[in-house]
Scaffold this motif. Structure first.
Motif, PDB file in Angstrom:
ATOM      1  N   ARG A   1       0.271  68.139  24.958  1.00  0.00           N
ATOM      2  CA  ARG A   1       0.361  66.461  24.489  1.00  0.00           C
ATOM      3  C   ARG A   1       1.640  66.680  23.443  1.00  0.00           C
ATOM      4  NH1 ARG A   1      -1.701  64.169  29.015  1.00  0.00           N
ATOM      5  NH2 ARG A   1      -4.167  64.259  28.720  1.00  0.00           N
TER       6      ARG A   1
ATOM      7  N   TRP B   1      -7.511  72.332  22.870  1.00  0.00           N
ATOM      8  CA  TRP B   1      -7.918  71.099  23.880  1.00  0.00           C
ATOM      9  C   TRP B   1      -9.134  72.027  24.926  1.00  0.00           C
ATOM     10  CZ3 TRP B   1      -6.201  72.534  28.964  1.00  0.00           C
ATOM     11  CH2 TRP B   1      -6.709  71.480  29.863  1.00  0.00           C
TER      12      TRP B   1
ATOM     13  N   ARG C   1     -12.373  70.476  25.719  1.00  0.00           N
ATOM     14  CA  ARG C   1     -12.809  69.974  26.802  1.00  0.00           C
ATOM     15  C   ARG C   1     -13.716  70.619  27.981  1.00  0.00           C
ATOM     16  NH1 ARG C   1      -9.753  66.559  31.309  1.00  0.00           N
ATOM     17  NH2 ARG C   1     -10.896  67.148  33.193  1.00  0.00           N
TER      18      ARG C   1
ATOM     19  N   THR D   1     -12.573  56.019  25.081  1.00  0.00           N
ATOM     20  CA  THR D   1     -12.280  56.250  26.558  1.00  0.00           C
ATOM     21  C   THR D   1     -13.413  55.810  27.400  1.00  0.00           C
ATOM     22  OG1 THR D   1     -13.172  58.715  26.512  1.00  0.00           O
ATOM     23  CG2 THR D   1     -10.582  58.181  26.213  1.00  0.00           C
TER      24      THR D   1
ATOM     25  N   THR E   1     -12.054  51.519  29.215  1.00  0.00           N
ATOM     26  CA  THR E   1     -11.561  51.707  30.579  1.00  0.00           C
ATOM     27  C   THR E   1     -12.291  51.015  31.857  1.00  0.00           C
ATOM     28  OG1 THR E   1     -12.719  53.703  30.413  1.00  0.00           O
ATOM     29  CG2 THR E   1     -10.128  53.914  30.107  1.00  0.00           C
TER      30      THR E   1
ATOM     31  N   THR F   1     -11.728  47.530  33.988  1.00  0.00           N
ATOM     32  CA  THR F   1     -11.817  47.696  35.652  1.00  0.00           C
ATOM     33  C   THR F   1     -12.767  46.450  35.952  1.00  0.00           C
ATOM     34  OG1 THR F   1     -11.261  49.980  35.238  1.00  0.00           O
ATOM     35  CG2 THR F   1     -11.947  49.221  37.438  1.00  0.00           C
TER      36      THR F   1
ATOM     37  N   TYR G   1       2.805  64.107  29.046  1.00  0.00           N
ATOM     38  CA  TYR G   1       2.624  65.569  28.944  1.00  0.00           C
ATOM     39  C   TYR G   1       3.817  66.263  28.274  1.00  0.00           C
ATOM     40  CZ  TYR G   1      -1.076  65.359  32.610  1.00  0.00           C
ATOM     41  OH  TYR G   1      -2.291  65.285  33.112  1.00  0.00           O
TER      42      TYR G   1
ATOM     43  N   ALA H   1      -6.213  56.623  40.140  1.00  0.00           N
ATOM     44  CA  ALA H   1      -6.288  56.076  38.965  1.00  0.00           C
ATOM     45  C   ALA H   1      -6.725  56.995  38.089  1.00  0.00           C
ATOM     46  CB  ALA H   1      -7.124  54.981  39.342  1.00  0.00           C
TER      47      ALA H   1
ATOM     48  N   SER I   1      -5.946  60.056  37.567  1.00  0.00           N
ATOM     49  CA  SER I   1      -4.682  61.141  37.539  1.00  0.00           C
ATOM     50  C   SER I   1      -5.227  62.532  38.336  1.00  0.00           C
ATOM     51  CB  SER I   1      -4.507  61.563  36.075  1.00  0.00           C
ATOM     52  OG  SER I   1      -3.426  62.364  35.975  1.00  0.00           O
TER      53      SER I   1
ATOM     54  N   ARG J   1      -6.123  68.150  33.557  1.00  0.00           N
ATOM     55  CA  ARG J   1      -6.255  66.968  32.598  1.00  0.00           C
ATOM     56  C   ARG J   1      -6.729  65.745  33.043  1.00  0.00           C
ATOM     57  NH1 ARG J   1      -3.661  68.505  26.659  1.00  0.00           N
ATOM     58  NH2 ARG J   1      -4.998  67.120  26.196  1.00  0.00           N
TER      59      ARG J   1
ATOM     60  N   CYS K   1      -8.993  62.769  34.439  1.00  0.00           N
ATOM     61  CA  CYS K   1      -9.867  62.014  33.428  1.00  0.00           C
ATOM     62  C   CYS K   1     -11.368  62.866  33.455  1.00  0.00           C
ATOM     63  CB  CYS K   1     -10.320  60.702  34.003  1.00  0.00           C
ATOM     64  SG  CYS K   1     -11.517  59.843  33.211  1.00  0.00           S
TER      65      CYS K   1
END
Ligand code: HEM
Length: 492
Positions: free
Chosen positions: A99, A121, A125, A299, A303, A307, A370, A429, A431, A435, A437
């Protein structure tokens, strides 16, 4: 010797400075094309009229699917079209995994997961995904927990007695309870004043922070200007207040920590932190723990609930679609129990409605930026080290080629002549690539369980005498619908 007057000297320096700035701001030949940058301000004037989404769509029409802009001290390359996005992530992903160090991604000093890069990261992750899975992410027992939350939510709708209400706050709290039950090990009542306060702050952050706005690219010095012309101090203040919540949760968990009783994600992190305390340069630190808890809270809340708000808005505007969805649920599930994940393959129309809400709701129009860490070439263009890449998910979701009449809410575009679902993989939606979601499986489960149960039990209508809710959105971190009231009428 030449004798300069002050005026001549001034003119000479000014012209020299502007010539240097102009040369510096010129786009090298092999970079993707784009609008002409001006000295000093680059291309800020091309994106600063308040509608970033429209500005990018217009620039694409003029300059093509891949174009570049000079913003602040960066070259920003915007990539449009689902095929380009997927191909770029698949073939060049390793050279653009980080990032960028831009203002909004540094608000947490680049800790956490979405803003983090490199080893920090990668380790976190993987750790977060493993632990969230251990605590039930995507598993059957977690489904039962979500269904209990759905029951509480549906009951609370009864309390409004069919009066007009903006559902945003209780949907936010209810959705947040699912991820928080794993992260901090408990849920909150919908009228808990403290949690409501933090949820409200989170909403403000999401609406005020623009991942793609001017503030994102401003050199840091501009964020320190007295008078706060860019709203940076206000943001810092909101974020510091929200952080109190995570800090207190971590503190309480530490006070009651029991190595033999690891109940939730924070416990698991504290355990890991203690086991690695003697490791040199460990990334398992208090600061990282607070940041990850904050990321999962933010997050995991805004999100999915945004929706759902878009889906209900489109169902109110298209009553025949709401009724068709209801009928499918009644035919397959009946009235006596709530729909569950085993019903999903038998409810293709409901799934098509959800896909269409993800598509037209367009809640994350651009992936998180990115950062190019090594020069590379793509489609004959240079992507230089240090450039920022914007992947336009908006371009994939609104493609006329893939989704004809893309402005229309039309779930049937995902249903074939035999009534089966198709083309679900075209929805980008969440990605793609490494990376992608992290919460996709949870979000998809929540969207299915909430929306099918809501439509099974209630009919959603506009308040009498009021216009249908607007389809206009507001772009902050996510693209949210403008506030609207609705009536939830219990179906007999
Ligand atoms: C409908 C709901 C959701 C949508 C549309 C969505 C979409 C996205 C998108 C587009 C990204 C950017 C990926 C990229 O940079 O290429 C992302 C990242 C992320 N999402 Fe979601 N998301 C949703 C729900 C969730 C939930 C429920 C969680 C949490 C538990 C979550 C956690 C994350 C995290 C941690 C990242 C950062 C991933 C990374 O940088 O490695 N999301 N999401």
């Amino acid at each position: 010797m030449i004798q300069w007057t002050y005026l001549e000297l001034f003119i000479f320096i000014t012209v020299g400075l502007f010539t240097w700035l102009w040369i510096r701001s010129r786009r090298p030949n092999n970079y993707p094309p784009g609008p002409t940058p001006l000295p000093l301000i680059g291309n800020f004037h091309n994106i600063s009229d308040g509608d970033f989404l429209k500005a990018v769509r217009d620039l694409r029409k003029k300059h093509g699917d891949i174009f570049s802009m000079s913003l602040g001290t960066y070259w920003v390359i915007v990539v449009n079209d689902a095929d380009n996005i997927r191909e770029l992530l698949n073939s060049r992903g390793e050279k653009m995994l980080d990032r960028p160090p831009i203002y909004i991604l540094k608000l947490n000093d680049s800790y956490g997961i979405p803003s983090a890069s490199g080893r920090l990261w990668k380790e976190h992750r993987t750790f977060a995904l493993n632990k969230l899975k251990n605590f039930g992410f995507g598993k059957r027992n977690f489904e039962s927990r979500i269904l209990e939350e759905v029951e509480v939510f549906l009951d609370s709708l009864k309390g409004f007695e069919e009066k007009p209400v903006d559902l945003r706050d209780i949907i936010n709290i209810s959705i947040s309870n699912n991820v928080m039950s794993i992260v901090i090990g408990r849920r909150f009542d919908y009228d808990d004043p403290k949690f409501k306060y933090y949820i409200d702050l989170l909403g403000h952050n999401f609406r005020n922070l623009e991942v793609a706005g001017v503030l994102a690219f401003l050199p840091e010095i501009f964020t320190k200007i007295p008078g706060d012309p860019f709203g940076a101090h206000k943001l810092d203040d909101l974020i510091a207040k929200t952080r109190e919540f995570y800090i207190n949760e971590v503190k309480e968990h530490k006070e009651h920590f029991d190595d033999n009783n690891i109940n939730d994600f924070i416990d698991a992190f504290i355990k890991e932190m203690r086991e690695r305390k003697d490791e040199e340069n460990t990334t398992f630190t208090d600061k990282q723990l607070t940041a990850v808890v904050g990321d999962l809270f933010s997050t995991g809340t805004e999100t999915t609930s945004t929706t759902i708000m878009w889906a209900i808005l489109y169902l109110i505007r298209n009553k025949h679609i709401q009724d068709k969805m209801h009928q499918e649920i009644v035919d397959v599930v009946g009235h006596s129990r709530l729909p569950n994940m085993a019903d999903k393959p038998h409810l293709p129309y409901c799934e098509a409605v959800i896909l269409e809400a993800l598509r037209l709701g367009n809640i994350v129009p651009f992936a998180i930026p990115y950062y190019v860490t090594e020069d590379f070439e793509y489609k004959g263009y240079m992507f230089p080290k240090g450039a920022i890449i914007f992947l336009s998910i908006d371009s994939a979701l609104s493609s006329e080629k893939t989704f004809p009449n893309s402005d229309e809410f039309n779930p049937d575009r995902f249903i074939d002549a035999d009534g089966n679902l198709h083309s679900q993989e075209k929805i980008l939606a969440f990605s793609a690539g490494r990376r992608v979601c992290l919460g996709e499986s949870l979000a998809r489960m929540e969207l299915f369980l909430y929306l099918t149960s809501m439509v099974q039990r209630y009919e959603f209508l506009s308040p009498e005498g009021q216009d249908l809710p607007s389809t206009k959105g507001h772009l902050g971190i996510t693209r949210t619908p403008l506030p609207y009231d609705c009536r939830a009428v219990l179906r007999s």
